[in-house]
Design an enzyme around this catalytic site. Structure first.
Site, PDB file in Angstrom:
ATOM      1  N   CYS A   1       0.606  -1.436  -0.147  1.00  0.00           N
ATOM      2  CA  CYS A   1      -0.245   0.130  -0.024  1.00  0.00           C
ATOM      3  C   CYS A   1       0.846   1.445  -0.213  1.00  0.00           C
ATOM      4  O   CYS A   1       1.185   1.505  -0.691  1.00  0.00           O
ATOM      5  CB  CYS A   1      -1.147   0.463   1.263  1.00  0.00           C
ATOM      6  SG  CYS A   1      -2.700   1.225   1.021  1.00  0.00           S
ATOM      7  N   LEU A   2       0.923   1.806   0.788  1.00  0.00           N
ATOM      8  CA  LEU A   2       1.978   3.395   1.241  1.00  0.00           C
ATOM      9  C   LEU A   2       3.146   3.520   1.426  1.00  0.00           C
ATOM     10  O   LEU A   2       4.048   4.073   0.778  1.00  0.00           O
ATOM     11  CB  LEU A   2       0.960   4.482   1.951  1.00  0.00           C
ATOM     12  CG  LEU A   2       1.562   5.010   2.497  1.00  0.00           C
ATOM     13  CD1 LEU A   2       1.051   6.037   0.845  1.00  0.00           C
ATOM     14  CD2 LEU A   2       0.461   6.133   3.577  1.00  0.00           C
TER      15      LEU A   2
END
Length: 622
Positions: A357-358
């Site tokens: 994800c991030l």
């Protein structure tokens, strides 16, 4: 004002006689499972009334404290709907057409209901989506009254959504915001969310003589207390799990730490390991143990058992002391510091990286930075799990990104130095309100049940804070301005970031039902990175599609060696493969894993253990 016990008897009669949810096709009444006890029912309703007063007093006290500094319209929704209504009034004939269609649908529903009341078979005018669990109770289909309520709600919801989506000339961001908050309203108004219109709740109330409502209100009080005056809905049994006891249990030790992260090295489970170490970078917006939940669904344990020397970053849960930490700091004290530490611990100058994800967004930036610094050889391969780098179509999270909302958020963060984790959790839960909000309202507060023990939902509730400086930079430069996708538009660590310069072999995994990082947006990365690339699409969503152990034989995935410009074209020619994507990654990564060497014991290198995994940073609660 307190309820008098005598006032309860008419309500009890109403529940048993008029709203029996298992009245078969409106022709018979069936008796509740337990013998009705009017005195006990009245006593329970009195208890419930007292708890309602306690809840009301608590809410009034909280609102009184906050009223002086809470904006009237903090999300700037009012202006969006005012613009919508103005445009609707500018095209009255379209609204008339929509209204006439709605009336026709209702006429069809009345006719269908009349046939059912007469004992005839009648096809439904509208049916819920097969994935909609709100109406799974048999009474929603078998009882004519509740079937009518359900269909009436679904018709109204469809009409409202179709009407607002038909309005022309709206700014795309405003249209997306209106659509999102309209769905929030629609979800909240579902008949399944209310005592008198939910057959399952009515039956539970009758059978238990109202004890479910007393238990439910007690659950509500406890959740308000747990949130220090704000409602924090319990999604799972909080006492069933503990990080380090039955979550994040893969054996390992913290071998390095700084202000922003602890680096965990895991003990080997094989006699020989691949020469190239493996670093895992999770998102700092959540805690790392999503990748190490329990032994049978741990990505970390899988990597260890496949013969890798595995390291993972455990991000700090920041407080006001770290408010000035920047995105530059997260790169320098995160992946760059981890690569230095891994080299000291293993003696290896190359590491493969898997980022989630991030964490993948940070990985892409780091690789571009290393490329500019002529250090790209430090990373043997890069794997991105559900990662966006092009935020032009960022999905529903973009609803929260406009100048008014960002300014308000920055003002709030400036007062305390961080964004509170509960606010971030609420934002993500709103993206799936029926599953992550209203289902628990019904289960916990109306049915009076305790939430089911579920490791994933425990993790979901274990939220983290965001440092003010870093979070503001991320939202403005990634989501609002989409600078990361523009070569040289973003400068990190003194280097203009150009992702097209990355030549590191790349594996990209997206998930088809992802509501946080939409897969077509993540697919855009295939047209940006240089070097060899592989894109794989997994079934399910942002978490379940990633945490998918092969032994479960659950979700499939799609593969396609070509990478056309269009995501839809890629999927049209992709081959569906049964089961988890994990073995596909293992086969892809084999050329970068290096030869086998004797397993490395934690602490055998230049870095000595600081403490046992999972370490202190991950246990800090909000």
């Amino acid at each position: 004002m307190r309820w008098r016990v005598g006032n309860i008897y008419p309500l009890r009669a109403t529940l048993t006689d008029c709203y029996n949810p298992y009245m078969h096709k409106s022709t018979h009444h069936t008796h509740p499972t337990n013998e009705p006890n009017a005195a006990l029912f009245a006593e329970n309703m009195a208890k419930a009334a007292e708890k309602c007063q306690m809840i009301l007093q608590s809410c009034i006290a909280r609102q009184t404290q906050d009223i002086t500094h809470t904006p009237v319209d903090p999300l700037n929704v009012g202006n969006a709907f005012m613009e919508l209504f103005a445009r609707m009034m500018g095209d009255p004939m379209r609204m008339v057409e929509r209204q006439l269609g709605f009336w026709q649908d209702y006429l069809n529903l009345w006719q269908s209901t009349a046939h059912k009341l007469a004992g005839d078979e009648a096809a439904p005018v509208i049916a819920p989506d097969s994935r909609d669990r709100r109406f799974k109770d048999e009474a929603w289909q078998e009882n004519t009254v509740f079937d009518f309520l359900k269909q009436s709600y679904l018709l109204s919801a469809r009409w409202l959504q179709n009407t607002i989506r038909s309005v022309d000339g709206m700014d795309p961001h405003t249209s997306r915001k209106i659509d999102f908050y309209t769905r929030q309203f629609i979800d909240a108004m579902s008949p399944s969310n209310f005592l008198m219109t939910n057959p399952e709740v009515l039956k539970a109330t009758i059978d238990s003589n109202g004890e479910n409502l007393v238990s439910g209100l007690q659950n509500l009080l406890e959740d308000i207390e747990r949130g220090s005056g704000n409602l924090r809905i319990s999604m799972t049994d909080q006492k069933a799990f503990e990080v380090g006891r039955n979550l994040a249990t893969t054996p390992g030790k913290v071998i390095y730490q700084n202000a922003l992260m602890q680096l965990i090295q895991y003990e080997p489970s094989t006699e020989m390991v691949h020469k190239t170490p493996l670093l895992v970078i999770p998102a700092w917006i959540n805690k790392y143990y999503i990748l190490d939940l329990q032994p049978d669904n741990s990505v970390v344990r899988y990597f260890v058992d496949q013969g890798y020397t595995v390291f993972i970053i455990s991000w700090v849960n920041p407080d006001e002391k770290l408010s000035e930490k920047s995105f530059d700091d997260y790169m320098a004290l995160g992946p760059l510091a981890a690569l230095d530490a891994i080299e000291k611990a293993t003696g290896e100058t190359q590491t493969s990286i898997v980022a989630y994800c991030l964490g993948g967004t940070l990985l892409a930036i780091t690789l571009a930075w290393l490329q500019a610094k002529k250090q790209a050889s430090r990373v043997a391969s890069a794997t991105y799990l559900t990662t966006m780098i092009d935020f032009s179509e960022a999905g529903e999270l973009s609803v929260f990104i406009d100048e008014e909302q960002l300014s308000m958020l920055e003002q709030r963060m400036s007062k305390q130095g961080y964004l509170d984790g509960s606010e971030m959790a609420l934002t993500f839960n709103m993206l799936r309100a029926n599953d992550l909000i209203w289902s628990f309202v019904v289960n916990n507060y109306l049915l009076g049940k305790d939430p089911f023990p579920f490791d994933l939902l425990y993790w979901n509730s274990d939220s983290t804070r965001m440092p003010a400086t870093m979070h503001s930079f991320y939202l403005r430069n990634m989501y609002q301005s989409n600078k990361l996708a523009k070569p040289g538009a973003l400068t990190i660590g003194g280097v203009p970031i150009d992702l097209s310069t990355i030549q590191t072999p790349t594996y990209m995994l997206s998930t088809r039902e992802d509501h946080i990082a939409p897969w077509k947006s993540t697919y855009a990365s295939t047209q940006i990175y240089g070097g060899a690339k592989r894109f794989v699409l997994a079934a399910s969503g942002h978490i379940a599609g990633v945490i998918n152990p092969p032994e479960k034989k659950k979700y499939c995935h799609w593969v396609n060696d070509s990478l056309p410009a269009s995501a839809d074209t890629w999927l049209e020619k992709a081959q569906e493969v049964a089961g988890s994507w994990w073995p596909d990654w293992m086969a892809w990564h084999a050329p970068f894993a290096g030869p086998k060497v004797p397993a490395r014991k934690v602490g055998s290198g230049k870095l000595k253990p600081v403490e046992d995994a999972p370490g202190a940073y991950v246990t800090v609660m909000v």
